[in-house]
Design an enzyme around this catalytic site. Structure first.
Site, PDB file in Angstrom:
ATOM      1  N   ARG A 257      -0.319 -36.124 -10.288  1.00 41.47           N
ATOM      2  CA  ARG A 257      -1.118 -36.043  -9.065  1.00 41.47           C
ATOM      3  C   ARG A 257      -0.923 -37.257  -8.167  1.00 41.47           C
ATOM      4  NH1 ARG A 257      -5.135 -32.158  -9.769  1.00 41.47           N
ATOM      5  NH2 ARG A 257      -6.411 -33.030  -8.128  1.00 41.47           N
TER       6      ARG A 257
ATOM      7  N   GLU B 279      14.133 -34.998  -1.109  1.00 45.66           N
ATOM      8  CA  GLU B 279      13.034 -35.532  -1.910  1.00 45.66           C
ATOM      9  C   GLU B 279      13.491 -36.297  -3.135  1.00 45.66           C
ATOM     10  OE1 GLU B 279      11.800 -31.175  -3.714  1.00 45.66           O
ATOM     11  OE2 GLU B 279      10.253 -32.663  -3.486  1.00 45.66           O
TER      12      GLU B 279
ATOM     13  N   TRP C 115      -2.522 -41.548  -5.460  1.00 44.43           N
ATOM     14  CA  TRP C 115      -1.532 -41.257  -4.431  1.00 44.43           C
ATOM     15  C   TRP C 115      -2.165 -41.773  -3.139  1.00 44.43           C
ATOM     16  CZ3 TRP C 115      -1.163 -38.249   0.063  1.00 44.43           C
ATOM     17  CH2 TRP C 115       0.147 -38.073   0.553  1.00 44.43           C
TER      18      TRP C 115
ATOM     19  N   LYS D 134       2.952 -34.333  -7.641  1.00 45.63           N
ATOM     20  CA  LYS D 134       3.209 -32.926  -7.962  1.00 45.63           C
ATOM     21  C   LYS D 134       2.181 -31.993  -7.323  1.00 45.63           C
ATOM     22  CE  LYS D 134       5.406 -29.697 -10.270  1.00 45.63           C
ATOM     23  NZ  LYS D 134       6.679 -29.300  -9.662  1.00 45.63           N
TER      24      LYS D 134
ATOM     25  N   GLU E  65      15.454 -24.916   1.719  1.00 46.29           N
ATOM     26  CA  GLU E  65      15.093 -25.388   0.388  1.00 46.29           C
ATOM     27  C   GLU E  65      16.124 -26.398  -0.127  1.00 46.29           C
ATOM     28  OE1 GLU E  65      12.599 -25.489  -1.336  1.00 46.29           O
ATOM     29  OE2 GLU E  65      13.255 -25.837  -3.380  1.00 46.29           O
TER      30      GLU E  65
ATOM     31  N   HIS F 203      23.131 -25.996  20.405  1.00 46.57           N
ATOM     32  CA  HIS F 203      22.079 -26.180  21.414  1.00 46.57           C
ATOM     33  C   HIS F 203      21.453 -27.561  21.340  1.00 46.57           C
ATOM     34  CE1 HIS F 203      22.524 -22.051  22.616  1.00 46.57           C
ATOM     35  NE2 HIS F 203      22.477 -21.713  21.334  1.00 46.57           N
TER      36      HIS F 203
ATOM     37  N   ASN G 157     -11.108 -38.930  -5.752  1.00 45.22           N
ATOM     38  CA  ASN G 157      -9.965 -38.118  -5.328  1.00 45.22           C
ATOM     39  C   ASN G 157     -10.390 -37.374  -4.072  1.00 45.22           C
ATOM     40  OD1 ASN G 157      -8.680 -34.942  -6.575  1.00 45.22           O
ATOM     41  ND2 ASN G 157      -7.791 -36.295  -5.089  1.00 45.22           N
ATOM     42  N   GLY G 158      -9.653 -37.590  -2.965  1.00 46.72           N
ATOM     43  CA  GLY G 158     -10.010 -36.916  -1.718  1.00 46.72           C
ATOM     44  C   GLY G 158      -9.922 -37.873  -0.555  1.00 46.72           C
TER      45      GLY G 158
ATOM     46  N   LYS H 209      15.254 -30.250  -1.239  1.00 48.05           N
ATOM     47  CA  LYS H 209      15.546 -30.749  -2.594  1.00 48.05           C
ATOM     48  C   LYS H 209      16.350 -32.039  -2.503  1.00 48.05           C
ATOM     49  CE  LYS H 209      13.605 -29.095  -4.658  1.00 48.05           C
ATOM     50  NZ  LYS H 209      12.557 -28.190  -4.816  1.00 48.05           N
TER      51      LYS H 209
END
Ligand code: F6R
Length: 606
Positions: free
Chosen positions: A27, A486, A74, A601, A479, A502, A100-101, A483
């Site tokens: 987390r 990150e 985090w 995560k 995607e 363009h 948390n928050g 990948k």
């Protein structure tokens, strides 16, 4: 995000707290800390960095306390240094909390508290809560909590130690998750199930604005008004053993390799004999009346929605919109009972996706979620749920959960189109047979891992790169680019191949790596022309194409051929090849593959 844990019981608290934090590290891992009640004092130990830094710091300290709280962070408000790490204490040290928050109105509250003489050490929003508790405390913690709740705006799950109650932990929540449970050794708080599973399968989930008070031998619950409430536990069926890396150097590689099994098990679980999605019988009744489907998720889950939207629109002849949850929740897509909103989330806890779901429900749209973690908040709130069978995904960058989402959504598109009479049973079955071949085709791609490693040299010494494609291939490009970004920290962009001229093409330099996704048959000549355009300007191109396109690519230098499949399903095969290329790129750069910097995560803040 952040993970919070609390333990009070018969044994020393620190080992429980550390073990709990290790389960919650997904987390957030910017910093961590614990606080324990020892001999009438609250002792706090915290540090920036991973939990192993905290363990190092604790190794020389003898703490015998049997009650404590812990946090893995985090960072949101305040950089991830030692001071901003949790726990945070009120001015006099009477209260110590983990949070948390995000407290959205913390600045005016902080100003007010300072004007009243309160002092602050950190730049976090959390310290405001600790000082507010102290301000409102008149001997009754529950009443102080209630007063705080009346003025705090934003989201929070909080565990509180108060010096006056050394063996007790108070916990409350709004918006962010908080669970508790009990075994013979004591009682626990946790942000999530994995930290509780080693001790108990009977979990209590706190509702919005509820408070729990945990002691060695009992847990009491209070409603938002502070009145005692009854609560029943839920039995959680998760494997007790935590996921292990085995012989793999990283969880990400292990999870990439698990995909053939995961995809097969996911498909099998969603099909019963001839029937697709037997559990969705109620929802299926609404298919004819639907006018629109919105696919909503964040990051890779959004990319799964992009690909699914293209297929569902084509087969089901219905307007499909794919939107990131953070835009959807504040946007104006018209929603009503003729709209189906599909929420895609591995964790089932992503704050933006959850808020988007609540908005859709409020507007009376039908809601369906595609979720990997059972019992998660999004699963609980949705009208219907499709569970993917990826199992615990430990690497922060998703691989197996993403492809499991894709295959479930592909299957859903077949089911939807057939139930709505847009494709015949024979067409459905033809596509279904093809879908069933994907796990084996993924195995073949994994068998070519050396090729992926070789092609990853394209990114050697580069700090930027592009991923381009059209239609389904563009969804795969999105995607692939994420990948790469990150885990390798290479700044890659994903562009529709036809859009380059363009504007974007002005960025192209000699040697820029351009990964071209090229599996849509009808668009092949168009994308091929775009390959020529970028090569003419010095790009180093890697082409991912279907085997059957090989004869047209004989002059190309770097071609990664993928097993043939229906155009619409190719995105899944491309994803696996791109996961491997990103993995080997990041490995060569010495990146922390399973825990990339600044990420977590489960993203439980907006
Ligand atoms: C990327 C990644 C993220 C998640 C996103 C949504 O590799 O893992 O982009 O896909 O944070 O998370 P969930 O699926 O848990 O809602």
């Amino acid at each position: 995000m952040c993970g919070i844990i609390g333990y009070t019981g018969r044994n020393k608290a620190v080992p429980y707290l550390i073990r709990g934090l290790e389960h919650l590290e997904y987390r957030g891992y910017d910093s961590s800390g614990i606080a324990v009640s020892e001999n009438g004092e609250i002792i706090t130990v915290k540090t920036s960095g991973r939990i192993k830094e905290l363990k190092n710091k604790l190794s020389g300290i003898e703490l015998r306390a049997k009650c404590g709280i812990g946090h893995t962070r985090w960072a949101t408000h305040g950089e991830p240094d030692d001071i901003n790490s949790h726990p945070h204490s009120s001015m006099s040290g009477l209260f110590t909390i983990v949070h948390n928050g995000i407290i959205e109105n913390y600045l005016p509250l902080k100003k007010e508290l300072i004007s009243e003489g309160f002092t602050f050490k950190s730049s976090t929003d959390t310290e405001v809560i600790a000082n507010l508790l102290e301000k409102y405390y008149e001997g009754d913690v529950l009443s102080a909590v209630k007063k705080c709740r009346n003025i705090l705006e934003g989201s929070y799950a909080i565990c509180i130690l108060c010096k006056d109650f050394p063996d007790v932990i108070f916990g409350t929540r709004k918006g962010s998750p908080l669970l508790c449970g009990k075994d013979r050794q004591g009682s626990f708080f946790s942000s999530d199930i994995p930290a509780l599973i080693p001790y108990t399968e009977n979990i209590f989930t706190l509702g919005e604005n509820e408070t729990a008070v945990i002691e060695k031998e009992k847990i009491c619950f209070y409603d938002s008004e502070g009145k005692k409430a009854e609560k029943t536990s839920e039995k959680i069926e998760l494997p007790r053993q935590s996921a292990e890396k085995g012989d793999f150097p990283h969880f990400m590689l292990k999870e990439i390799f698990e995909q053939p099994r995961v995809l097969k098990e996911t498909l099998d679980s969603l099909i019963s004999g001839e029937e697709l999605f037997p559990e969705l019988s109620e929802l299926k009744k609404s298919f004819f009346a639907l006018q629109k489907i919105c696919f909503v998720g964040c990051g890779s889950a959004y990319h799964a929605g992009l690909a699914a939207g293209i297929l569902t629109q084509k087969l089901g002849n219905i307007t499909c919109i794919a939107e990131t949850a953070s835009e959807f929740r504040y946007g104006n897509i018209p929603l009503d009972s003729k709209t189906l909103c599909i929420f895609i989330s591995q964790s089932g806890e992503t704050a933006d996706t959850l808020a988007a779901l609540l908005k859709a429900k409020e507007k009376k749209a039908k809601t369906l979620s595609v979720i990997n973690v059972p019992e998660s908040s999004i699963a609980r709130e949705s009208d219907s749920v499709i569970y993917t069978k990826a199992g615990p995904e430990i690497a922060v960058a998703t691989t197996k959960a993403y492809t499991a989402q894709l295959i479930s959504l592909y299957l859903f598109a077949l089911c939807f189109a057939h139930e709505r009479w847009q494709i015949k049973r024979s067409e459905r079955d033809l596509l279904l047979r093809e879908l069933r071949t994907l796990p084996e085709k993924v195995r073949k791609i994994i068998g070519q891992k050396d090729k992926a490693e070789l092609f990853s040299t394209l990114f050697d010494g580069k700090n930027e790169g592009w991923f381009i494609g059209r239609g389904n291939d563009f969804a795969a490009a999105m995607e692939g680019s994420l990948k790469m970004k990150e885990i390798s920290y290479i700044n890659t962009g994903a562009y529709p191949a036809g859009e380059l001229k363009h504007g974007t093409i002005s960025l192209l330099d000699k040697g820029t790596p351009v990964v071209t996704l090229c599996c849509e048959e009808r668009l092949f000549p168009k994308t091929f022309a775009n390959i020529k355009e970028v090569k003419a300007r010095g790009a180093k191109v890697l082409i991912l194409a279907k085997e059957s396109f090989a004869p047209s690519l004989t002059d190309e230098e770097n071609v990664f051929l993928l097993p043939d499949t229906a155009d619409e399903f190719a995105c899944l095969l491309q994803a696996v090849a791109l996961q491997l290329i990103s993995y080997y790129t990041a490995e060569k750069r010495g990146c922390d593959i399973d825990k990339p910097k600044n990420l977590a995560k489960s993203v439980t803040v907006e």
